[in-house]
Design a protein around this motif. Structure first.
Motif, PDB file in Angstrom:
ATOM      1  N   LEU A 173       0.848  -1.311   0.009  1.00 51.04           N
ATOM      2  CA  LEU A 173      -0.102  -0.164  -0.070  1.00 51.04           C
ATOM      3  C   LEU A 173       0.797   1.443  -0.072  1.00 51.04           C
ATOM      4  O   LEU A 173       0.438   2.269  -0.543  1.00 51.04           O
ATOM      5  CB  LEU A 173      -0.778  -0.024   1.266  1.00 51.04           C
ATOM      6  N   SER A 174       2.022   1.234   0.652  1.00 50.59           N
ATOM      7  CA  SER A 174       2.753   2.534   0.583  1.00 50.59           C
ATOM      8  C   SER A 174       3.321   2.983  -0.708  1.00 50.59           C
ATOM      9  O   SER A 174       3.945   4.047  -0.799  1.00 50.59           O
ATOM     10  CB  SER A 174       3.960   2.079   1.448  1.00 50.59           C
ATOM     11  N   LEU A 175       3.265   2.060  -1.737  1.00 52.00           N
ATOM     12  CA  LEU A 175       3.711   2.434  -2.991  1.00 52.00           C
ATOM     13  C   LEU A 175       2.788   3.458  -3.595  1.00 52.00           C
ATOM     14  O   LEU A 175       3.201   4.193  -4.510  1.00 52.00           O
ATOM     15  CB  LEU A 175       3.747   1.031  -4.060  1.00 52.00           C
ATOM     16  N   MET A 176       1.472   3.647  -3.217  1.00 46.61           N
ATOM     17  CA  MET A 176       0.683   4.669  -3.525  1.00 46.61           C
ATOM     18  C   MET A 176       1.301   5.990  -3.128  1.00 46.61           C
ATOM     19  O   MET A 176       1.230   6.762  -4.284  1.00 46.61           O
ATOM     20  CB  MET A 176      -0.564   4.475  -2.748  1.00 46.61           C
ATOM     21  N   ASP A 177       1.908   6.278  -2.066  1.00 47.32           N
ATOM     22  CA  ASP A 177       2.511   7.589  -1.625  1.00 47.32           C
ATOM     23  C   ASP A 177       3.629   7.627  -2.092  1.00 47.32           C
ATOM     24  O   ASP A 177       4.062   8.817  -2.750  1.00 47.32           O
ATOM     25  CB  ASP A 177       2.587   7.296  -0.102  1.00 47.32           C
ATOM     26  N   THR A 178       4.406   6.483  -2.423  1.00 48.08           N
ATOM     27  CA  THR A 178       5.717   6.644  -3.221  1.00 48.08           C
ATOM     28  C   THR A 178       5.602   7.209  -4.521  1.00 48.08           C
ATOM     29  O   THR A 178       6.246   8.060  -5.072  1.00 48.08           O
ATOM     30  CB  THR A 178       6.467   5.251  -3.472  1.00 48.08           C
ATOM     31  N   ILE A 179       4.581   6.790  -5.406  1.00 52.76           N
ATOM     32  CA  ILE A 179       4.378   7.244  -6.574  1.00 52.76           C
ATOM     33  C   ILE A 179       3.951   8.614  -6.700  1.00 52.76           C
ATOM     34  O   ILE A 179       4.282   9.455  -7.316  1.00 52.76           O
ATOM     35  CB  ILE A 179       3.214   6.320  -7.344  1.00 52.76           C
ATOM     36  N   THR A 180       2.923   9.024  -5.567  1.00 52.31           N
ATOM     37  CA  THR A 180       2.374  10.349  -5.583  1.00 52.31           C
ATOM     38  C   THR A 180       3.447  11.275  -5.440  1.00 52.31           C
ATOM     39  O   THR A 180       3.528  12.547  -6.066  1.00 52.31           O
ATOM     40  CB  THR A 180       1.313  10.510  -4.371  1.00 52.31           C
ATOM     41  N   LYS A 181       4.435  11.125  -4.395  1.00 50.37           N
ATOM     42  CA  LYS A 181       5.414  11.976  -3.983  1.00 50.37           C
ATOM     43  C   LYS A 181       6.550  11.976  -5.277  1.00 50.37           C
ATOM     44  O   LYS A 181       7.136  13.308  -5.562  1.00 50.37           O
ATOM     45  CB  LYS A 181       6.236  11.380  -2.864  1.00 50.37           C
TER      46      LYS A 181
END
Length: 323
Positions: free
Chosen positions: A295-303
């Protein structure tokens, strides 16, 4: 050769000095200042006046003698005038030719979504293309002026069922509850919010999340049910977020499905970095369970979303992130 006009920036005949985005099927509301015209070839040679070109009568110097200095000066003046007329004529001719298509007709492109270009565009590179578009580690959204890094184990497919910019996990599987559909453990799409009057990023994200969830885990585009349908959902996040230097908003759900492990969906909305700054919607759909991306990949892509040409990251070119 294809007769379909590919997506790209084209001159807007209804607004001189403006380019409008053609999405491949219709004109959008997205505009930008027209790009500076490019030279199409070497300049025409400048003709010189004939050597015997003279003003009527002998040239007279200040001393009253028929000297040659004044005569040569007059000759140069006439020659320059003639050369100037030739250059102006060539420029006018070029402008007329550039304003017409190969059939001799002026394009009648306009902002209406029902209008299609009158020119036939074949399989040629888009004028807005960039080297980053060929980078397998970068998803380039030319329309909205952003790039997204493609995680390891993901791809940007050449063709998708839905005509939006897409990156997804390489491996697919048979969708739970459907023997004719293929699903992916992770999918991210970028699109312009063209079919809404909502101007608030927060309001649009809250409105779009249900559509994003249904498209990923409820029904496919033809209405067939996948994953056994959504049985319930839980809001995991609803907050403001900075994206590519712009103030945006994201809403994230955890959805339970009738079949399979369910998943996580997110609607991220923020203004475009170019043109009219229309709102962009980036949708995320990650399967839950051990096969889905973290799930943390969502934040990584957004940033890691950047404006095209961002000097700090070369617009995202060459960067990739681990899943």
């Amino acid at each position: 050769m294809s007769n379909a006009t590919p997506p790209g920036w084209y001159p807007d005949a209804a607004a001189p000095g403006t380019d409008r985005w053609w999405d491949g099927t219709a004109w959008t509301a997205h505009t930008r200042p027209a790009a500076a015209p490019q030279a199409f070839g070497p300049p025409e040679p400048v003709a010189t006046a004939p050597q015997d070109l003279r003003l009527p009568g002998p040239a007279v110097t200040a001393s009253g003698n028929g000297g040659t200095a004044a005569g040569r000066g007059a000759t140069r003046t006439v020659a320059l005038a003639v050369a100037g007329l030739i250059v102006v004529g060539a420029a006018v001719t070029g402008a007329v030719l550039l304003g017409r298509d190969d059939g001799g007709k002026r394009p009648e492109a306009g902002p209406s979504g029902s209008v299609t270009p009158t020119t036939t565009v074949t399989d040629t590179p888009s004028p807005t293309g960039s080297p980053a578009e060929d980078d397998p580690k970068v998803l380039v959204d030319q329309l909205n002026g952003i790039t997204l890094p493609i995680p390891d184990g993901w791809e940007k497919p050449d063709r998708t069922v839905e005509p939006v910019l897409t990156m997804r996990t390489v491996n697919s599987y048979e969708c739970p509850g459907s023997s004719s559909d293929f699903c992916y453990h992770g999918t991210v799409t970028s699109r312009i919010a063209s079919a809404t009057d909502i101007t608030s990023a927060e309001e649009l994200a809250e409105h779009d999340i249900a559509t994003a969830a249904d498209g990923a885990y409820e029904k496919n585009l033809v209405g067939d049910r996948i994953h056994g349908g959504i049985t319930s959902h839980k809001v995991l996040d609803s907050a403001s977020v900075s994206v590519a230097g712009r103030a945006g908003y994201q809403v994230r759900w955890r959805v339970e499905t009738g079949k399979g492990p369910g998943g996580y969906v997110q609607s991220l909305v923020f203004p475009s970095t170019i043109g009219t700054e229309s709102l962009i919607i980036v949708r995320y759909a990650f399967d839950a369970g051990p096969d889905g991306p973290p799930l943390s990949l969502m934040d990584t892509i957004t940033k890691a979303i950047r404006p095209i040409g961002d000097s700090a990251t070369s617009g995202g070119a060459g960067s990739s992130i681990a899943p």
